[in-house]
Design a protein around this motif. Structure first.
Motif, PDB file in Angstrom:
ATOM      1  N   ARG A  51      14.974  -0.692   4.752  1.00  0.00           N
ATOM      2  CA  ARG A  51      14.373  -1.268   3.545  1.00  0.00           C
ATOM      3  C   ARG A  51      12.964  -0.757   3.254  1.00  0.00           C
ATOM      4  O   ARG A  51      12.039  -1.527   3.002  1.00  0.00           O
ATOM      5  CB  ARG A  51      14.389  -2.799   3.631  1.00  0.00           C
ATOM      6  N   PHE A  52      12.845   0.558   3.289  1.00  0.00           N
ATOM      7  CA  PHE A  52      11.588   1.158   2.854  1.00  0.00           C
ATOM      8  C   PHE A  52      11.791   1.688   1.449  1.00  0.00           C
ATOM      9  O   PHE A  52      12.837   2.252   1.138  1.00  0.00           O
ATOM     10  CB  PHE A  52      11.162   2.290   3.793  1.00  0.00           C
ATOM     11  N   MET A  55       0.837  -1.194   0.000  1.00  0.00           N
ATOM     12  CA  MET A  55       0.000   0.000   0.000  1.00  0.00           C
ATOM     13  C   MET A  55       0.877   1.251   0.000  1.00  0.00           C
ATOM     14  O   MET A  55       2.004   1.232   0.491  1.00  0.00           O
ATOM     15  CB  MET A  55      -0.908   0.004   1.227  1.00  0.00           C
ATOM     16  N   LYS A  56       0.308   2.311  -0.573  1.00  0.00           N
ATOM     17  CA  LYS A  56       1.052   3.568  -0.615  1.00  0.00           C
ATOM     18  C   LYS A  56       0.651   4.443   0.559  1.00  0.00           C
ATOM     19  O   LYS A  56      -0.520   4.523   0.899  1.00  0.00           O
ATOM     20  CB  LYS A  56       0.720   4.324  -1.912  1.00  0.00           C
ATOM     21  N   ARG A  57       1.629   5.062   1.160  1.00  0.00           N
ATOM     22  CA  ARG A  57       1.344   5.971   2.263  1.00  0.00           C
ATOM     23  C   ARG A  57       2.032   7.306   2.008  1.00  0.00           C
ATOM     24  O   ARG A  57       3.146   7.346   1.490  1.00  0.00           O
ATOM     25  CB  ARG A  57       1.848   5.424   3.606  1.00  0.00           C
ATOM     26  N   ILE A  58       1.337   8.378   2.390  1.00  0.00           N
ATOM     27  CA  ILE A  58       1.946   9.704   2.262  1.00  0.00           C
ATOM     28  C   ILE A  58       2.440  10.124   3.644  1.00  0.00           C
ATOM     29  O   ILE A  58       1.664  10.181   4.603  1.00  0.00           O
ATOM     30  CB  ILE A  58       0.942  10.754   1.743  1.00  0.00           C
ATOM     31  N   ASP A 118       4.151  -3.076   2.930  1.00  0.00           N
ATOM     32  CA  ASP A 118       3.273  -4.246   2.919  1.00  0.00           C
ATOM     33  C   ASP A 118       2.204  -4.141   3.998  1.00  0.00           C
ATOM     34  O   ASP A 118       1.055  -4.499   3.793  1.00  0.00           O
ATOM     35  CB  ASP A 118       4.087  -5.521   3.174  1.00  0.00           C
ATOM     36  N   MET A 119       2.643  -3.673   5.160  1.00  0.00           N
ATOM     37  CA  MET A 119       1.722  -3.652   6.289  1.00  0.00           C
ATOM     38  C   MET A 119       1.716  -2.286   6.947  1.00  0.00           C
ATOM     39  O   MET A 119       2.736  -1.596   6.952  1.00  0.00           O
ATOM     40  CB  MET A 119       2.139  -4.696   7.322  1.00  0.00           C
TER      41      MET A 119
END
Lengths: 170, 574
Positions: A27-28, A1-4, A53-54
């Motif tokens: 590892r982002f 999922m994408k997060r801002i 991922d989570m």
């Protein structure tokens, strides 16, 4: 999922390096990043879009970023009422017939032509990621020569939706 | 004509004054081109500087000093190779939350970025292994930066801070800037635990039938060993410690179950596996402790008390997070003065595991076992004895068979597992507590990684007792190869070794060799009673394994070697 994620940081040399260093070490994956001064010249705002991922991963990331001495505040604003914008410059091949077609096509997007030459022109579009993507898709048949995009910059709206309780009370 | 203004002093002078303002008594370091101006000021600065024989020795000594004294370790190294030699120590201090303030030389500002002689990008190189780092751009900032660095290194979750000093900055004269107000808006550690969360914890304890405390190095950092012991005692809650938490709770106490983890005791791991409430204080769930996280305390309510919010939920999902200082949290719990009595069946169960499955080793001949050496060292130790270990089998034996009864008496490299840490950290520990008997328990491999620091012991006559558990092998590597790589001893057997007694002799250090167990008690007593420094070469059996063990990838409920196979105990408790 994408997060801002937005981070306000002290405007010092090397801060961007510290922030991206935390991300790569843990590892982002950064999808886009944009940095600029805020209303206070000593403070910059970094807006980045990360793919995780989570949702737990984001909590770890924001905590790790918050540990940086030069980082003032980190927020995951994805689920909040946000204004998120990006800008794209698209250089297209044109000829006499396609030029006017392009003009009419970009008009509903409130995009503008900022440079014209004999056989090409440059369109500037600002807006949400979906709007920018949609326009680029429409322009693709004309022959895109080059694209330059800024990545998202964002903050929360003045009128906020009810805040969710945070996972940890410290 | 050059006119020097009277009130102008050099950056190096400002630096040393700023260091003195932090009440620093001792600096470990190694000079070089870029720090010559600093060393020139140190020459008559009335501040003690210990010249180690390698920069790695300096930083590990500073770590040992910090662990024992509770004060930040201070290090100086020159630019380029001097500074890069510190990286291992920085990473080690970062992992084990040890406060250090490290000064590195740098080439002049005009040449930074030109690949100048002895140039290295120390800010870039140390960023991932420091709590924070600075490059000074103006000598007038030195007082503020030094003050900030000491503040950052020693508060919250402690850690190493690097200050990189370009040569021209320390050389040029300027007016000293007295203003040094801390401005760290992005750094506000939480010390006071949330009372609501403390209440939740108290309720969880009241509901618990099978509670256990996991005590880590954070309890030592917050100087809370006494509070921890009082708390566990008051409610009769059994205690497991981490490797770095050894000494936070007396090993001879009834409620002590032992160290947990890969080479922990059966009782400790069983408690963490079966508990319904795990109260972790100042521990960070290292993988060597949790082993396979899927079977770690899986039916328990997890309480995590830590000053670093990023540790909470990082490895183990936490039910009751408490961000704050361990001592304050424990005091809140003690002051709450609630009613609770730990379930007797739970305690009986654990006590029987503790007595039925103690740590063990066999000794049917007169060959010298490393466990026996450590056990005997402990037998003749007291509360003024400090033990520093290296990494590997020697470390695990020192953790298991030395009974750590007192806090702040144990120095070991936990998170990073740094071979070569033992000897220099013991040196630092001795400087921190000159009256203590400092014992270094080393392997023959790790000893040779920082063996040059014998020079410091010689120079200062430090009365260290250095025990080399010499098995002619990289013992832990050899053990893993025996157990998991079909006994293919690839590069783990040290066929050729120096004569350690002669090495000691070359440094003017007394030495002894113990070849078998015939007289081991008397020999170790003799070594410990020796007034000056001594190297004791203990020729121990090579095939010894550290047991019990949770094999890699397994859970803490899947220990092997919990009892001597010759006895009729079940060897593996599922």
């Amino acid at each position: 999922m994408k997060r801002i994620i937005t981070a306000t940081v002290l405007n010092k040399s090397g801060v961007l390096n510290r922030v991206t260093g935390v991300m790569s070490r843990r590892r982002f994956n950064i999808e886009s990043i944009s940095v600029g001064q805020t209303e206070n010249v000593n403070i910059s705002r970094i807006t980045f879009v990360v793919v995780v991922d989570m949702i737990d991963d984001i909590e770890q990331l924001t905590k790790q970023l918050n540990k940086q001495i030069d980082v003032l505040k980190v927020n995951d604003i994805t689920d909040e009422s946000v204004i998120a914008r990006e800008l794209a410059l698209v250089k297209l091949s044109t000829n006499k017939t396609t030029r006017s077609e392009i003009y009419s096509l970009i008009e509903p997007f409130r995009a503008s032509v900022i440079d014209v030459s004999k056989d090409s022109l440059v369109v500037q579009v600002t807006g949400t990621n979906t709007k920018v993507e949609a326009l680029i898709d429409l322009l693709r048949p004309f022959g895109i020569k080059e694209i330059a995009r800024t990545g998202v910059t964002a903050f929360t709206r003045s009128v906020k939706i009810e805040e969710k309780p945070t996972a940890f009370i410290s | 004509m050059h006119i020097q203004k009277v009130n102008e002093i050099s950056g190096a002078q400002i630096l040393i004054e700023s260091i003195k303002a932090e009440s620093v008594e001792l600096i470990f370091g190694y000079p070089g081109g870029a720090v010559l101006p600093i060393y020139d000021v140190l020459y008559d600065a009335n501040i003690r500087h210990i010249l180690t024989r390698h920069e790695q020795g300096a930083i590990h000594a500073a770590e040992g000093y910090a662990r024992i004294s509770g004060r930040p370790g201070v290090v100086i190294a020159t630019s380029g190779p001097g500074a890069t030699n510190l990286i291992t120590g920085l990473a080690n201090a970062m992992m084990d939350s040890t406060p250090l303030v490290v000064f590195t030389g740098q080439v002049g500002t005009a040449t930074i970025g030109t690949d100048a002689f002895q140039e290295a990008d120390i800010i870039g190189l140390t960023m991932p292994v420091t709590k924070h780092n600075y490059q000074v751009r103006d000598a007038r900032d030195i007082p503020r930066i030094v003050k900030e660095a000491f503040h950052i290194a020693t508060t919250g979750r402690p850690g190493p801070v690097v200050i990189d000093l370009p040569r021209d900055i320390v050389q040029t004269k300027t007016k000293k800037n007295e203003e040094k107000v801390l401005y760290l808006p992005g750094y506000q550690p939480t010390y006071e635990p949330n009372q609501g969360q403390i209440e939740k914890l108290i309720n969880a304890i009241k509901r618990s039938k099978k509670p256990v405390i996991l005590s880590g190095g954070g309890v030592l950092i917050s100087r809370a060993a006494k509070e921890l012991t009082n708390f566990a005692d008051k409610y009769k809650i059994p205690v497991v410690t981490t490797l770095l938490g050894l000494g936070t709770f007396p090993a001879s106490h009834d409620l002590f179950l032992g160290m947990g983890g890969m080479h922990g005791t059966f009782a400790a791991n069983s408690a963490m596996f079966e508990c319904d409430l795990l109260i972790s204080i100042g521990a960070r769930f290292d993988d060597r402790l949790t082993c396979n996280t899927n079977s770690f305390a899986k039916n328990a309510v997890i309480v995590h008390i830590d000053i670093d919010p990023a540790e909470i939920g990082k490895i183990i999902k936490t039910d009751i997070p408490i961000v704050g200082d361990a001592k304050r949290a424990l005091n809140s719990l003690l002051n709450a003065n609630f009613e609770y009595e730990c379930n007797k069946d739970w305690l009986d169960n654990l006590m029987s595991k503790k007595s039925n499955y103690p740590l063990w080793y066999t000794e049917e001949d007169n060959l010298l076992r490393p466990q026996r050496v450590v056990e005997t060292i402990h037998k003749y130790s007291d509360e003024n004895t400090i033990v520093a270990s290296d990494v590997g089998q020697n470390q695990m034996f020192a953790a298991q068979f030395y009974k750590h009864d007192f806090p702040h008496k144990w120095v070991s490299s936990g998170g990073l597992g740094t071979m070569g840490f033992g000897l220099p950290s013991a040196i630092g520990a001795q400087f921190a507590d000159p009256e203590a008997t400092v014992i270094a328990i080393l392997g023959d491999g790790g000893f040779q990684m920082t063996i040059q620091e014998l020079g410091v012991i010689q120079e200062y006559g430090l009365p260290l007792k250095i025990f080399i558990l010499n098995n002619n092998a990289l013992g832990m590597v050899r053990q893993w190869q025996e157990s998991f790589y079909n006994k293919r001893y690839s590069n783990s057997l040290l066929e050729s070794q120096p004569n350690f007694s002669k090495v000691a002799e070359a440094y003017g250090i007394h030495s002894m060799t113990i070849n078998n167990s015939n007289n081991v008690e008397a020999e170790i007593q003799l070594a410990l009673a020796y007034k000056g420094p001594i190297v004791v070469d203990c020729r121990v059996t090579q095939y010894e394994k550290v047991l019990p063990m949770v094999p890699p990838g397994r859970g803490i409920n899947e220990m092997e070697g919990i009892a001597n196979e010759a006895d009729n105990y079940s060897n593996s408790i599922k």
